[in-house]
Design a protein around this motif. Structure first.
Motif, mmCIF file in Angstrom:
data_model
loop_
_atom_site.group_PDB
_atom_site.id
_atom_site.type_symbol
_atom_site.label_atom_id
_atom_site.label_comp_id
_atom_site.label_asym_id
_atom_site.label_seq_id
_atom_site.Cartn_x
_atom_site.Cartn_y
_atom_site.Cartn_z
ATOM 1 N N PRO A 175 35.536 53.507 45.909
ATOM 2 C CA PRO A 175 35.145 53.453 47.330
ATOM 3 C C PRO A 175 34.677 52.077 47.786
ATOM 4 C CG PRO A 175 33.501 54.600 46.020
ATOM 5 C CD PRO A 175 34.666 54.396 45.122
ATOM 6 N N TYR A 176 34.381 51.173 46.876
ATOM 7 C CA TYR A 176 33.911 49.834 47.271
ATOM 8 C C TYR A 176 35.023 48.785 47.191
ATOM 9 C CZ TYR A 176 29.423 52.132 46.877
ATOM 10 O OH TYR A 176 28.378 53.014 47.035
ATOM 11 N N GLY A 177 36.272 49.240 47.113
ATOM 12 C CA GLY A 177 37.397 48.313 47.192
ATOM 13 C C GLY A 177 37.714 47.572 45.912
ATOM 14 N N GLY A 178 37.462 48.192 44.790
ATOM 15 C CA GLY A 178 37.729 47.521 43.520
ATOM 16 C C GLY A 178 38.995 47.987 42.830
ATOM 17 N N ALA A 179 39.917 48.608 43.563
ATOM 18 C CA ALA A 179 41.101 49.202 42.934
ATOM 19 C C ALA A 179 42.155 48.149 42.620
ATOM 20 C CB ALA A 179 41.688 50.263 43.859
ATOM 21 N N LEU A 180 42.956 48.474 41.628
ATOM 22 C CA LEU A 180 44.161 47.711 41.308
ATOM 23 C C LEU A 180 45.313 48.703 41.152
ATOM 24 C CD1 LEU A 180 42.755 45.140 38.713
ATOM 25 C CD2 LEU A 180 43.541 44.628 41.025
ATOM 26 N N ASN A 181 46.516 48.209 41.289
ATOM 27 C CA ASN A 181 47.687 49.090 41.249
ATOM 28 C C ASN A 181 48.256 49.167 39.828
ATOM 29 O OD1 ASN A 181 49.657 50.769 42.307
ATOM 30 N ND2 ASN A 181 51.018 49.062 42.836
ATOM 31 N N LEU A 182 47.397 49.475 38.862
ATOM 32 C CA LEU A 182 47.804 49.426 37.456
ATOM 33 C C LEU A 182 48.756 50.555 37.071
ATOM 34 C CD1 LEU A 182 44.350 48.470 35.864
ATOM 35 C CD2 LEU A 182 46.246 46.972 36.513
ATOM 36 N N SER A 183 48.858 51.595 37.881
ATOM 37 C CA SER A 183 49.778 52.687 37.553
ATOM 38 C C SER A 183 51.217 52.382 37.974
ATOM 39 C CB SER A 183 49.316 53.979 38.241
ATOM 40 O OG SER A 183 49.378 53.837 39.656
ATOM 41 N N GLU A 184 51.433 51.249 38.645
ATOM 42 C CA GLU A 184 52.769 50.898 39.099
ATOM 43 C C GLU A 184 53.653 50.496 37.913
ATOM 44 O OE1 GLU A 184 54.502 50.910 41.952
ATOM 45 O OE2 GLU A 184 56.139 50.088 40.756
ATOM 46 N N ALA A 185 54.780 51.177 37.744
ATOM 47 C CA ALA A 185 55.632 50.936 36.571
ATOM 48 C C ALA A 185 56.232 49.531 36.568
ATOM 49 C CB ALA A 185 56.753 51.985 36.542
ATOM 50 N N SER A 186 56.481 48.979 37.751
ATOM 51 C CA SER A 186 57.114 47.655 37.807
ATOM 52 C C SER A 186 56.108 46.515 37.860
ATOM 53 C CB SER A 186 58.027 47.575 39.045
ATOM 54 O OG SER A 186 57.277 47.628 40.242
ATOM 55 N N LEU A 187 54.794 46.825 37.776
ATOM 56 C CA LEU A 187 53.776 45.775 37.947
ATOM 57 C C LEU A 187 53.921 44.673 36.906
ATOM 58 C CD1 LEU A 187 51.097 44.833 39.366
ATOM 59 C CD2 LEU A 187 49.889 46.051 37.541
ATOM 60 N N TRP A 188 53.887 45.036 35.628
ATOM 61 C CA TRP A 188 53.902 44.030 34.569
ATOM 62 C C TRP A 188 55.258 43.334 34.452
ATOM 63 C CZ3 TRP A 188 49.367 42.399 33.299
ATOM 64 C CH2 TRP A 188 48.281 43.260 33.349
#
Length: 372
Positions: A175-188
């Motif tokens: 809720p404080y804006g600390g998210a990252l999109n680590l579940s994205e398969a194409s991220l890495w």
């Protein structure tokens, strides 16, 4: 979960959508050239510095030259980065702003990381012997780590803006804006594709230093061309593997769009393969003989490959948002009083930057005897 996407601001686009998207792609291409050098140049300078300490005089000389040029590359990268960011906000604002809020803390940290990296580069350039002495290379390593972290956060945001179905869940978990999109398969794969490509383009830039020195110090110029061409050749072959991994990591419908499913993306994909082959042939020859002519072919092929990949990057965003995002529905009211001065000033700025680069290059790298 039904994604919640904000509406566009209630004012029309000031220019046709096709023109806005074209300027977005061209702006990113012009930004990517110095950005690649700023991203990987510090590590290259450390590498050549290490070779220099083993007795390679050319490597020691070039390490200082490259390190001294990095603040200039970074300045150009920041200046040129404003253009694509503005057009991204204009055309894809509802997606970009929403994802930036979801990952607000990492996103705002980009500014701090940029300032820290800038500080390290200037500290090394201006007074590295007094400030850090033998530990000076770590300043360049630290700057590179800061820029790589920025690249990681950018990749997160550029993928998260394409996945509005994730926003609500990520906000609930962070809720404080600390998210990252680590579940994205194409991220890495996407991040690795960009970083390896940056290293390849930095190799071309190393060779471009050789083009500058070829008529002033033939032996040093040929050494730089061989170094740049060889680096580009080897890393580009690795990049082909990384690019294939990135392509396979995409959703099937997006991958197939580049395989004949959509015209612009398919043409850009085929053109990038052909231009990469041209660049590889030119760099292989230049790696062997250290001549300027084949290396110029490699530079020509490499830069056009970057342009076609910038088009593919944009088309991937189009494929990913086609089902839920329609900027083409926004009204267009062409503001000629703004558009014409913008085009004139943009062309003038590019001419000015080219002139400024030539002046800076001549000032920093005048043919004087290298420091012992």
């Amino acid at each position: 979960m039904t994604p919640i996407i904000p509406d566009f601001q209630p004012i029309p686009f000031p220019a046709p959508l096709w023109l806005l998207k074209t300027l977005l792609v061209l702006g990113f291409f012009l930004h990517a050239i110095p950005m690649n050098a700023a991203l990987m140049g510090g590590l290259f300078a450390v590498f050549y510095g290490a070779k220099g300490r083993q007795g390679d005089a050319h490597a020691a000389r070039f390490s200082k030259t490259l390190a001294a040029s990095l603040p200039i590359f970074l300045s150009f990268a920041i200046t040129q980065g404003i253009v694509p960011l503005l057009f991204l906000q204009l055309v894809y604002g509802p997606l970009y702003y929403a994802s930036s809020i979801v990952m607000a803390v990492p996103w705002i940290a980009v500014l701090g990381l940029l300032l820290i990296g800038y500080l390290f580069l200037y500290t090394y350039k201006l007074d590295w012997k007094r400030v850090a002495g033998g530990r000076a290379p770590w300043l360049l390593v630290a700057a590179s780590l800061a820029f790589l972290t920025i690249a990681f956060f950018f990749t997160n945001n550029m993928t998260l803006m394409l996945s509005p179905e994730k926003w609500q869940g990520l906000m609930a978990a962070h809720p404080y804006g600390g998210a990252l999109n680590l579940s994205e398969a194409s991220l890495w794969p996407r991040l690795l594709h960009m970083v390896i490509g940056a290293a390849a383009i930095t190799g071309l830039i190393v060779g471009c230093f050789g083009l500058f020195w070829a008529k002033r110090d033939a032996d040093y110029g040929a050494w730089l061309i061989r170094q740049g061409a060889g680096t580009f050749f080897v890393i580009t072959l690795i990049e082909c593997v990384g690019g294939f991994w990135f392509l396979m990591a995409l959703p099937r419908e997006q991958m197939m769009a580049f395989m004949g499913g959509e015209q612009i993306g398919s043409i850009a994909f085929i053109a990038s393969l052909a231009l990469t082959f041209v660049a590889l042939v030119g760099s292989a020859i230049a790696w062997r003989n250290g001549k300027a002519a084949p290396f110029k072919v490699a530079v020509f092929g490499g830069l056009l490959t970057m342009l076609t990949m910038s088009v593919m990057r944009h088309m991937l965003r189009e494929y990913a948002t086609a089902g839920f995002f329609r900027p083409q529905d926004v009204a267009v009211h062409i503001q000629w009083d703004l558009l014409i001065p913008f085009v004139i000033l943009a062309v003038g700025m590019i001419a000015y930057l080219i002139w400024l680069a030539r002046v800076a290059f001549s000032a920093y790298f005048s043919p004087v005897a290298p420091e012992a």
